[in-house]
Motif scaffolding. Structure first.
Motif, short mmCIF file in Angstrom:
data_model
loop_
_atom_site.label_atom_id
_atom_site.label_comp_id
_atom_site.label_asym_id
_atom_site.label_seq_id
_atom_site.Cartn_x
_atom_site.Cartn_y
_atom_site.Cartn_z
N THR A 138 5.38 11.91 -8.17
CA THR A 138 4.81 10.56 -8.26
C THR A 138 5.71 9.63 -7.46
OG1 THR A 138 6.07 10.15 -10.28
CG2 THR A 138 3.75 10.76 -10.56
N PHE A 139 5.12 8.59 -6.93
CA PHE A 139 5.93 7.61 -6.18
C PHE A 139 6.05 6.35 -7.04
CE2 PHE A 139 6.35 4.16 -2.95
CZ PHE A 139 7.59 4.55 -2.48
N THR A 140 7.19 6.21 -7.66
CA THR A 140 7.35 5.12 -8.62
C THR A 140 8.52 4.21 -8.25
OG1 THR A 140 8.62 6.63 -9.98
CG2 THR A 140 6.31 6.33 -10.58
N ALA A 141 8.86 4.18 -6.96
CA ALA A 141 10.00 3.36 -6.54
C ALA A 141 9.76 1.87 -6.82
CB ALA A 141 10.26 3.57 -5.05
N TYR A 142 8.50 1.46 -6.87
CA TYR A 142 8.22 0.03 -6.99
C TYR A 142 7.36 -0.31 -8.20
CZ TYR A 142 9.94 0.32 -2.25
OH TYR A 142 10.72 0.60 -1.16
N ASN A 189 5.50 7.07 1.87
CA ASN A 189 5.00 6.07 0.92
C ASN A 189 5.83 4.80 0.93
OD1 ASN A 189 2.90 7.70 0.04
ND2 ASN A 189 4.16 8.72 -1.50
N MET A 190 7.04 4.89 1.39
CA MET A 190 7.90 3.71 1.41
C MET A 190 7.30 2.66 2.34
SD MET A 190 11.96 3.58 1.21
CE MET A 190 11.87 5.29 0.81
N PRO A 191 7.13 1.44 1.83
CA PRO A 191 6.51 0.41 2.67
C PRO A 191 7.38 0.07 3.88
CG PRO A 191 7.28 -0.53 0.60
CD PRO A 191 7.45 0.96 0.49
N ALA A 192 6.73 -0.44 4.91
CA ALA A 192 7.42 -0.64 6.19
C ALA A 192 8.45 -1.76 6.14
CB ALA A 192 6.39 -0.91 7.29
N ASN A 193 8.37 -2.65 5.14
CA ASN A 193 9.44 -3.65 5.05
C ASN A 193 10.72 -3.04 4.48
OD1 ASN A 193 8.16 -3.47 2.51
ND2 ASN A 193 8.85 -5.50 1.89
N HIS A 194 10.59 -1.91 3.82
CA HIS A 194 11.78 -1.21 3.31
C HIS A 194 12.21 -0.10 4.25
CE1 HIS A 194 12.01 -3.03 -0.81
NE2 HIS A 194 10.83 -3.46 -0.39
N PHE A 260 11.58 20.46 17.33
CA PHE A 260 10.45 19.75 16.72
C PHE A 260 10.60 18.27 17.04
CE2 PHE A 260 10.69 23.04 13.01
CZ PHE A 260 10.01 23.98 13.77
N VAL A 261 9.49 17.64 17.44
CA VAL A 261 9.52 16.22 17.79
C VAL A 261 8.52 15.49 16.90
CG1 VAL A 261 9.00 14.55 19.63
CG2 VAL A 261 10.18 16.69 20.19
N GLY A 262 8.95 14.40 16.27
CA GLY A 262 8.06 13.70 15.34
C GLY A 262 7.83 12.24 15.72
N LYS A 263 6.57 11.81 15.60
CA LYS A 263 6.23 10.41 15.80
C LYS A 263 6.70 9.61 14.58
CE LYS A 263 2.25 7.21 16.14
NZ LYS A 263 0.80 7.06 16.41
N GLY A 264 7.55 8.63 14.82
CA GLY A 264 8.14 7.87 13.72
C GLY A 264 7.86 6.38 13.83
N ILE A 265 6.57 6.02 13.93
CA ILE A 265 6.23 4.59 13.97
C ILE A 265 6.21 4.08 12.53
CG2 ILE A 265 4.50 2.87 14.66
CD1 ILE A 265 5.90 4.22 17.05
N THR A 266 7.23 3.31 12.15
CA THR A 266 7.36 2.89 10.74
C THR A 266 6.25 1.93 10.34
OG1 THR A 266 8.88 1.11 11.35
CG2 THR A 266 9.86 3.25 10.72
N TYR A 267 5.70 1.23 11.33
CA TYR A 267 4.47 0.47 11.10
C TYR A 267 3.75 0.31 12.44
CZ TYR A 267 0.97 -2.85 9.78
OH TYR A 267 -0.25 -3.42 9.56
N ASP A 268 2.44 0.58 12.41
CA ASP A 268 1.63 0.45 13.63
C ASP A 268 0.61 -0.67 13.46
OD1 ASP A 268 0.27 0.74 15.98
OD2 ASP A 268 -0.64 2.68 15.48
N SER A 269 0.97 -1.84 13.97
CA SER A 269 0.03 -2.97 13.94
C SER A 269 -0.97 -2.87 15.09
CB SER A 269 0.79 -4.30 14.06
OG SER A 269 1.26 -4.45 15.39
N GLY A 270 -0.67 -1.98 16.05
CA GLY A 270 -1.44 -1.93 17.28
C GLY A 270 -0.74 -2.68 18.41
N GLY A 271 0.20 -3.55 18.05
CA GLY A 271 0.85 -4.37 19.08
C GLY A 271 -0.11 -5.46 19.54
#
Ligand code: BES
Ligand code: MN
Ligand code: ZN
Length: 504
Positions: A138-142, A189-194, A260-271
């Motif tokens: 479960t994700f209960t950090a918040y 699951n961690m929000p992008a502000n964190h 292994f290469v991973g896409k790590g866009i912590t938030y994608d607004s589209g720019g």
């Protein structure tokens, strides 16, 4: 946190809040699976009949709680459906993994439960352990889960004296992979502000240090010094600068290296090519590929696999601002090639391109990237399958097969050469978008341009299955799923075993 142990004590003698039993569905009614003999005895061998009377068929996903009869130390018996089994009635490891997940979720709020499931081989025990840890997630950090709603405290897997060592080894493997998938889920699951790029990179450093990986973090200064134009171009619209993280597991006796290469866009607004409302709510998920890569490398280290595995996390936040890359801008990538950015929302391929080139400099024996890359792949395959692309049909088949053996659903997708010309640019070497139809394949063709010659490469587009928006099912919760972790670990295991000449 749920703890998982192995016990050889008799089921009936185990003090527990609950005993979990497996039940498979047969044409003549529910059949109690092996492992639950003692529970059936406590029901005077009438358990299957009782379940049938109560309408329990043993269908996959079904659960039923019964008051435990005298003769068991437990309070409650939880029956979990294993679904239809093949002739002979043995559940597959995949069915066991899912059922253990369903059971663990149904056990929320329970203190100690015994899993009297058929887990008497290393593979079955691995499946049960993994499924149980995944289902208990479960994700209960918040938020507080609420009184009596937290994850089950302690799970005990039953083993015979004769198979104890095998079972313990399987449980250990399943636990490591389950825990690492849960770590990936937490990151997703961690929000992008964190989980900012800096915080994600710091997690890579901390987790890597904890498990003995080599870790290198390139910050925005180092990225600029080394001309990572793709990663910097995507990150420059954000006040939170980008990172490139390299994590490496090495084994002294390894003679193969995977990258292994991973896409790590912590938030994608589209720019500047901003996403509309309805498409931007859960774009914190856009770092799922990098989360899978990080945790798969950690799993390889924890399992001491005899192979070198290097993970590259291409991390940035894609935001619009006065300093953001604009449609029409031209970026010079890490390998010196130029890219016309027609759409700033096609950012994943830009960060991946730099990371693929950098990863290729180390001449790995194989290169696999993982990314929530295109909505088109979601349209094509839905939310449970990921697409696998590679110009090398043999390698693509190997990756799809590894996914299947790991219990993940993948499908081979083509890289049609005729789509490549849609990426031609009048001002740069290549544009970052081409035709819309087949957009997932066009993205793959873009990446292919940045893969070093001669290195077997596959691209995994996990845009659909990386994040689950509906009701939980099997061992899949809402939110981040941990998609691709098992496949990457399986590839590493394959490479390790190839070396030693073993046959699996
Ligand atoms: N991160 C998105 C893809 C995505 C969409 C992932 C939905 C998960 C759920 C990616 O960066 C993106 O925006 N892709 C564009 C590319 C297009 C502009 C060529 C897309 O798929 O629409
Ligand atoms: Mn995008
Ligand atoms: Zn994206």
């Amino acid at each position: 946190m749920t703890t998982l142990t192995v016990s050889t004590a008799a089921t009936g003698a185990q003090p527990a809040d609950c005993v979990v039993i497996g039940v498979s569905a047969s044409p003549v009614g529910p059949v109690v699976a092996p492992g639950a003999e003692a529970v059936d005895e406590a029901f005077d061998a009438g358990l299957a009949a009782t379940l049938g009377t109560l309408g329990f068929t043993g269908a996959e996903g079904q659960t039923l709680k019964l008051a435990a009869p005298a003769g068991l130390q437990a309070e409650v018996v939880l029956a979990v459906g294993l679904g239809k089994t093949a002739e002979g009635g043995v559940a597959t490891d995949d069915a066991l993994r899912r059922a253990a997940g369903v059971a663990a979720r149904a056990l929320a709020g329970t203190g100690r439960a015994v899993l009297a499931l058929p887990a008497n081989t290393a593979e079955a025990a691995e499946a049960v352990a993994m499924g149980a840890l995944l289902g208990a997630y479960t994700f209960t950090a918040y938020r507080d889960p609420g009184e009596g709603q937290g994850p089950v405290g302690e799970l005990v897997i039953q083993a015979d004296e004769a198979t104890q060592d095998e079972v313990t080894a399987g449980v250990r493997r399943g636990s490591v992979i389950g825990e690492e998938m849960n770590r990936a889920r937490d990151l997703i699951n961690m929000p992008a502000n964190h989980l900012t790029p800096e915080a994600f990179a710091a997690t890579g450093r901390d987790v890597g240090a904890a498990y003995g990986l080599d870790v290198e973090v390139l910050d925005e200064e180092a990225l600029a010094k080394e001309s990572f134009g793709g990663i910097l171009g995507v990150g420059q619209g954000s006040v939170r600068p980008p990172r490139l993280v390299r994590v490496a597991h090495t084994h002294p006796a390894a003679d193969k290296t995977l990258a292994f290469v991973g896409k790590g866009i912590t938030y994608d607004s589209g720019g500047i090519s901003l996403k509309p409302v309805g498409s931007n709510e859960i774009m914190k998920r856009d770092m799922s590929g990098a989360a899978a890569v990080l945790t798969a490398v950690v799993a390889a280290a924890r399992l001491r696999l005899r192979v070198n595995v290097t993970g590259w996390l291409a991390i940035a936040e894609n935001m619009p601002s006065g300093s953001a890359t604009k449609p029409g801008d031209v970026l010079r990538m890490y390998n010196g090639r130029t890219v016309e950015v027609l759409n700033t929302d096609a950012e994943g391929r830009l960060v991946l391109a730099d990371a693929l080139v950098r990863a290729g400099e180390e001449a790995p024996d194989a290169l696999v990237d993982v990314a929530t890359l295109t909505a088109a792949m979601r349209m094509a395959l839905g939310d449970r399958l990921f697409g696998v692309m590679s110009p090398d049909a043999g390698f693509r088949a190997h990756v799809v097969d590894a996914a299947e053996r790991a219990g993940e659903e993948a499908w081979p997708m083509p890289l049609p050469n005729q789509l490549r010309e849609s990426l031609d640019s009048p001002v740069a070497d290549i544009a970052n978008t081409g035709v819309r139809m087949g957009g997932g394949l066009v993205a793959g063709l873009f990446l292919q341009e940045f893969v070093p010659d001669g290195v077997p490469w596959a691209h995994l587009d996990i845009a659909g299955p990386a994040f689950h928006e509906g009701e939980p099912y099997g061992h899949t919760p809402r939110g981040g799923t941990g998609c691709a972790v098992r496949t990457l670990v399986r590839l590493a295991q394959d490479a390790a075993l190839e070396r030693s000449g073993a046959d699996r």
